[in-house]
Design a protein around this motif. Structure first.
Motif: not given
Length: 202
Positions: A9-24, A56-69
């Motif tokens: 689940x977590x691996x698939x979720x990270x894949x989705x975030x990565x692909x969504x970030x590429x598209x955005x 919107x949830x995708x955008x939140x996780x992409x942006x906040x995940x980057x700042x958290x890192x």
């Protein structure tokens, strides 16, 4: 009893975030649909909604995940208890290296954060402010008199100006690497143009 998450689940979720970030990053947040994200991930749209309730949830996780890192990098460097100049050099190097592997997420953070709702945007901006404050604090340690002139934060923003937009012009297959540019940024910030050391071409 609640059903547990499926293996992977977590691996698939990270894949989705990565692909969504590429598209955005390439098409813009408003120019990307959930159908396109699902297609890029090889998922059906209902399967995508199993991981994220909406775009919107995708955008939140992409942006906040980057700042958290980035906050995590600040913490890791701070724990080393380095001398101030070494501390700042390490922060510069680590941030340039982090951006090298997070170009899409960084572009999303800088360009699409305006599409977040007020609460999410303010929370993420507050995290960004903490990162800026950490850099400014080290700059004050190096040059205490700067604090009296209230220049620590402006100097930090000038430094981020060199780092933040590097991905827009530095070619991944070019002769300059992010590693070599990290050294150049540090040299330029500390000593100006005469202090810049040329990368080893061997």
């Amino acid at each position: 009893m609640a059903r547990g998450r499926a293996p992977g689940y977590d691996i698939q979720r990270e894949t989705i975030l990565s692909r969504a970030a590429q598209l955005f990053a390439s098409r813009g947040y408003t120019g990307t649909s959930m159908n396109e994200v699902a297609e890029a991930c090889g998922l059906s749209k209902p399967a995508l909604y199993h991981y994220f309730r909406d775009k919107h949830a995708l955008l939140v996780d992409i942006a906040e995940g980057h700042v958290l890192r980035l906050e995590s990098v600040v913490g890791e460097v701070t724990e080393k208890a380095l001398a101030p100049k070494d501390h700042l050099e390490q922060l510069i190097r680590r941030f340039v290296e982090e951006y090298a592997d997070a170009q899409d997420a960084h572009r999303v953070l800088t360009e699409d954060i305006r599409f977040l709702n007020d609460n999410d945007r303010e929370r993420i901006l507050e995290r960004e402010r903490r990162v800026v404050a950490a850099f400014a604090g080290v700059i004050r340690q190096i040059r205490p008199e700067i604090d009296e002139a209230r220049l620590a934060t402006p100097l930090t923003m000038l430094l981020f100006g060199m780092i933040n937009w590097m991905f827009t012009w530095l070619k991944p297959d070019g002769t300059l690497t992010y590693e070599s540019m990290a050294t150049i940024v540090a040299d330029l910030f500390f000593g100006g143009l005469p202090a810049v050391r040329l990368p080893d071409k061997t």
